[in-house]
Design a protein around this motif. Structure first.
Motif, PDB file in Angstrom:
ATOM      1  N   LEU A 141       0.840  -1.206   0.000  1.00 55.47           N
ATOM      2  CA  LEU A 141       0.000   0.000   0.000  1.00 55.47           C
ATOM      3  C   LEU A 141       0.874   1.254   0.000  1.00 55.47           C
ATOM      4  CD1 LEU A 141      -2.847  -0.831   2.548  1.00 55.47           C
ATOM      5  CD2 LEU A 141      -3.136  -0.350   0.120  1.00 55.47           C
ATOM      6  N   ASN A 142       1.934   1.234   0.792  1.00 59.10           N
ATOM      7  CA  ASN A 142       2.842   2.387   0.847  1.00 59.10           C
ATOM      8  C   ASN A 142       3.489   2.645  -0.502  1.00 59.10           C
ATOM      9  OD1 ASN A 142       2.325   2.826   3.557  1.00 59.10           O
ATOM     10  ND2 ASN A 142       4.047   1.592   4.266  1.00 59.10           N
ATOM     11  N   ASN A 143       3.772   1.574  -1.245  1.00 57.90           N
ATOM     12  CA  ASN A 143       4.358   1.741  -2.586  1.00 57.90           C
ATOM     13  C   ASN A 143       3.417   2.480  -3.524  1.00 57.90           C
ATOM     14  OD1 ASN A 143       6.664   0.355  -1.823  1.00 57.90           O
ATOM     15  ND2 ASN A 143       5.972  -1.614  -2.626  1.00 57.90           N
ATOM     16  N   HIS A 144       2.112   2.360  -3.253  1.00 58.09           N
ATOM     17  CA  HIS A 144       1.114   3.014  -4.113  1.00 58.09           C
ATOM     18  C   HIS A 144       0.541   4.277  -3.467  1.00 58.09           C
ATOM     19  CE1 HIS A 144       0.897  -0.262  -7.077  1.00 58.09           C
ATOM     20  NE2 HIS A 144       1.017  -1.087  -6.050  1.00 58.09           N
ATOM     21  N   GLY A 145       1.035   4.637  -2.283  1.00 54.38           N
ATOM     22  CA  GLY A 145       0.532   5.831  -1.609  1.00 54.38           C
ATOM     23  C   GLY A 145      -0.923   5.727  -1.194  1.00 54.38           C
ATOM     24  N   LEU A 146      -1.356   4.525  -0.804  1.00 51.00           N
ATOM     25  CA  LEU A 146      -2.753   4.304  -0.441  1.00 51.00           C
ATOM     26  C   LEU A 146      -2.904   4.043   1.054  1.00 51.00           C
ATOM     27  CD1 LEU A 146      -3.698   1.945  -3.412  1.00 51.00           C
ATOM     28  CD2 LEU A 146      -4.393   4.334  -3.131  1.00 51.00           C
ATOM     29  N   ARG A 147      -4.115   4.268   1.564  1.00 54.46           N
ATOM     30  CA  ARG A 147      -4.420   4.029   2.971  1.00 54.46           C
ATOM     31  C   ARG A 147      -5.163   2.699   3.117  1.00 54.46           C
ATOM     32  NH1 ARG A 147      -8.337   7.320   4.221  1.00 54.46           N
ATOM     33  NH2 ARG A 147      -8.717   7.940   2.066  1.00 54.46           N
ATOM     34  N   LEU A 148      -5.171   2.180   4.353  1.00 56.48           N
ATOM     35  CA  LEU A 148      -5.844   0.919   4.646  1.00 56.48           C
ATOM     36  C   LEU A 148      -7.076   1.162   5.512  1.00 56.48           C
ATOM     37  CD1 LEU A 148      -5.889  -2.197   4.517  1.00 56.48           C
ATOM     38  CD2 LEU A 148      -4.496  -2.209   6.603  1.00 56.48           C
ATOM     39  N   TRP A 149      -8.186   0.606   5.094  1.00 51.48           N
ATOM     40  CA  TRP A 149      -9.445   0.608   5.861  1.00 51.48           C
ATOM     41  C   TRP A 149      -9.632  -0.818   6.344  1.00 51.48           C
ATOM     42  CZ3 TRP A 149     -14.233  -1.846   5.219  1.00 51.48           C
ATOM     43  CH2 TRP A 149     -15.351  -1.242   5.808  1.00 51.48           C
ATOM     44  N   LEU A 150      -9.389  -1.061   7.636  1.00 53.27           N
ATOM     45  CA  LEU A 150      -9.307  -2.420   8.168  1.00 53.27           C
ATOM     46  C   LEU A 150     -10.448  -2.714   9.142  1.00 53.27           C
ATOM     47  CD1 LEU A 150      -7.700  -5.100   8.648  1.00 53.27           C
ATOM     48  CD2 LEU A 150      -6.412  -3.858  10.406  1.00 53.27           C
TER      49      LEU A 150
END
Length: 345
Positions: free
Chosen positions: A97-106
């Motif tokens: 996710l960090n490689n794509h600059g995205l956040r996680l909704w867990l």
């Protein structure tokens, strides 16, 4: 002390070159549309952006494309306490996710209703794509299928079972059983025992039988060891492994190896064997699955077959991001990895 990197913005490049912010944004993104720009100016903007190590804000870019910049992960945790299967999956997910600059909704859930509570209309306004992982719940499959059909990209990570039309990325538990058995056979075992779970669809047992057949070794019923002393939820525990080893020894079963269904099971078996004066690995070689931290904490370091959960997490995000961008994902079986330690040497 390391100095923090200054964030370069589009307006910085625009001010320096004396052009508009919108022009710099369009040139860098490659979305010029009908905007006319001289080739030399376009090249100048791109060159300066590279020199300044300009990096677009991924969340801002996502919002401009009508996206949220977030990936959802709904998971019913797998593995016995201490296995760290979930920890490793999340490590792979967050790193990618960090490689794509995205956040996680867990969100975690434990039953069908818990899943349904989270998968409401709000999910369409929260994430760009969804991963459903862990223990499979058949009653949720139709909703997962409908979410995917309704335009929310979904991938799953379920062992064995898959949702129609939805890519499933997991590890092969059949290959786990086969690799473990092949390893003991290569070490000279002729009668390795297999610790059963009483699951009629147990793919590790299928892998065990395949490896034995390929080596032209017979599997008598005594080598398939189970215990009725513990409910299914404890079948992977230390005590279950210990009870199975005791059953094998007291029944007079001849065996020279043990393939366990968890590292805890394997260590429980090792502890009992050693108490009875049976040497590991000299007389009996033992191997587990999961490659948990307890493998190296055991009195005899334990060989194990890793499901490579971090790799699964990486592939889930990689394939889901590709799906969001229009590339249809395909189901993948990640190859487990055998880790040899003292218990089989």
């Amino acid at each position: 002390m390391q100095r923090s990197r200054k964030t370069v913005k589009i307006k910085d490049i625009a001010a320096e070159l004396g052009v508009s912010n919108s022009l710099v944004s369009k040139v860098i993104s490659g979305n010029l549309g009908t905007t006319k720009v001289r080739p030399e100016l376009q090249e100048k903007i791109l060159k300066r952006a590279k020199e300044l190590d300009f990096r677009p804000n991924p969340l801002s870019s996502a919002l401009k494309r009508g996206r949220f910049g977030a990936i959802g992960l709904l998971i019913h945790p797998i593995g016995v306490p201490g296995s760290e299967l979930l920890d490793r999956l999340l490590m792979g997910v967050t790193k990618e996710l960090n490689n794509h600059g995205l956040r996680l909704w867990l969100q975690f859930f434990e039953d069908d209703q818990g899943f349904f509570d989270f998968c409401n209309q709000e999910i369409y306004r929260s994430v760009d794509g969804l991963i459903v992982a862990g223990v499979p719940h058949r009653e949720t499959y139709s909703l997962i299928e409908n979410l995917n059909k309704d335009g929310l990209p979904v991938v799953t990570s379920f062992r064995r079972h898959s949702v129609p039309g939805v890519a499933n990325i997991t590890y092969s538990d059949k290959l786990q059983g086969k690799l473990a058995t092949q390893h003991l056979i290569q070490k000279g075992c002729q009668r390795p025992a297999f610790l059963c779970t009483d699951d009629p669809e147990d793919q590790r047992e299928v892998g065990y039988r395949e490896a034995m057949a390929e080596a032209k070794l017979s599997v008598d019923q005594g080598l398939l060891v189970s215990t009725e002393k513990f409910p299914q939820m404890h079948i992977f525990s230390f005590m279950a492994g210990r009870a199975m080893a005791e059953k094998m020894v007291t029944s007079g079963l001849k065996f020279d190896g043990i393939i366990a269904q968890s590292d805890q099971q394997a260590i429980g078996a090792i502890n009992y064997l050693r108490e009875q004066g049976i040497k590991v690995p000299e007389q009996v070689r033992v191997i587990g699955v999961d490659d948990s931290p307890m493998c190296t904490a055991s009195t005899i370091p334990l060989s194990s077959v890793s499901p490579e959960m971090a790799t699964i997490g990486h592939e889930l995000i990689k394939n889901l991001v590709g799906y969001i961008d229009g590339k249809k994902p395909e189901s993948i079986d990640i190859t487990p990895k055998l880790i040899e330690r003292e218990s089989t040497r």
